[in-house]
Design a protein around this motif. Sequence first.
Motif, PDB file in Angstrom:
ATOM      1  N   HIS A 121       0.862  -1.179   0.000  1.00  0.00           N
ATOM      2  CA  HIS A 121       0.000   0.000   0.000  1.00  0.00           C
ATOM      3  C   HIS A 121       0.904   1.235   0.000  1.00  0.00           C
ATOM      4  N   ARG A 122       1.259   1.674  -1.177  1.00  0.00           N
ATOM      5  CA  ARG A 122       2.199   2.787  -1.303  1.00  0.00           C
ATOM      6  C   ARG A 122       1.526   4.101  -0.948  1.00  0.00           C
ATOM      7  N   THR A 123       2.336   5.012  -0.417  1.00  0.00           N
ATOM      8  CA  THR A 123       1.791   6.277   0.032  1.00  0.00           C
ATOM      9  C   THR A 123       2.592   7.441  -0.526  1.00  0.00           C
ATOM     10  N   GLU A 124       1.978   8.598  -0.556  1.00  0.00           N
ATOM     11  CA  GLU A 124       2.664   9.795  -1.035  1.00  0.00           C
ATOM     12  C   GLU A 124       3.383  10.475   0.129  1.00  0.00           C
ATOM     13  N   LEU A 125       3.824  11.704  -0.071  1.00  0.00           N
ATOM     14  CA  LEU A 125       4.667  12.388   0.907  1.00  0.00           C
ATOM     15  C   LEU A 125       4.012  12.478   2.284  1.00  0.00           C
ATOM     16  N   LYS A 126       2.739  12.838   2.347  1.00  0.00           N
ATOM     17  CA  LYS A 126       2.079  12.980   3.640  1.00  0.00           C
ATOM     18  C   LYS A 126       2.109  11.671   4.418  1.00  0.00           C
ATOM     19  N   GLY A 127       1.865  10.567   3.724  1.00  0.00           N
ATOM     20  CA  GLY A 127       1.896   9.258   4.370  1.00  0.00           C
ATOM     21  C   GLY A 127       3.294   8.876   4.829  1.00  0.00           C
ATOM     22  N   LEU A 128       4.309   9.177   3.992  1.00  0.00           N
ATOM     23  CA  LEU A 128       5.693   8.904   4.387  1.00  0.00           C
ATOM     24  C   LEU A 128       6.079   9.677   5.641  1.00  0.00           C
ATOM     25  N   ILE A 129       5.665  10.938   5.693  1.00  0.00           N
ATOM     26  CA  ILE A 129       5.960  11.761   6.869  1.00  0.00           C
ATOM     27  C   ILE A 129       5.293  11.164   8.105  1.00  0.00           C
TER      28      ILE A 129
END
Length: 286
Positions: A106-114
């Motif tokens: 379940h890949r995530t964008e910048l907000k999720g990585l943060i």
Amino acid sequence: MMRIITAMVTPFNLKEEIDFPAVEQMISFQKKNGINEFWILGTTGEFNMLNEEEKVSLVRKTLEKTKSEDLHVGVSSDSVFNAIRLAKKFIDLGVGSIFSLSPIYHRTELKGLITYFDSLRKTGDRVTLYYNPMATGFNIPLVYIEKLLEEGLIDAIKVSTNNFQEFQDFINLRKRTKFTLFSGNDSMILEALLGTDGVVSSVSNFAPELFVEISKKASEGLSTDIINITNKIKKLSEVTIMKDYPTGVKIAMKYRGLYVGNCRSPLQEDPNAQSVIYFTLKELEL
């Protein structure tokens, strides 16, 4: 001196249970040959093949044989909940350095990585981003990684890539941003010598002496000796990095007198690889 960290395999017995006596043997072999820093529960350690109880047991056993400051432990997960749950258990055992891939399935964008790495940061441990597009199949934009560094969410990055330009981008980032950079690709050992803080190696599982030697000579600058050693390491990497990884690494360890069993199913050894690895080790006098 350049840091050498062995990306440890996880040994299994014939029942595919963790072979704890073999863990002790592996660590003794490493220390006898001059390596004292270890990376466990990574790709080479088949972390995704182990359940939580097994991971905790493996870390506990490893800590019996090495110092906590010399251990980097993986908590990779697709969810913050599971990563934090595991990290807290490791911290209770005395672990001070954790690493993680970014969420894979379940890949995530910048907000999720943060969100993900901020949660790991709050555990109080040293946090390393394990960047491995070769295994995950996707690249994290460099601007995202810069943001993680700017926010103080990661202390270090391990880069495992076959792309020379991408690797150079991380070296350039290190020049303008304060963080620890490790190379996770043995085939780029020469480039790592010139621009990183150390290497996290699978080949050092069965050829630690090559890495110790090159680390000692690195301060002298490029030389014929260093080129020769890096060529040996690259050759060993080529013959052991194969499909059903890390079966090739475990085959090489067997020929060096370290029986760590097979990989967990469904991973399968290539019968043709055994002779190639054996004769390569003989050719290099290992």
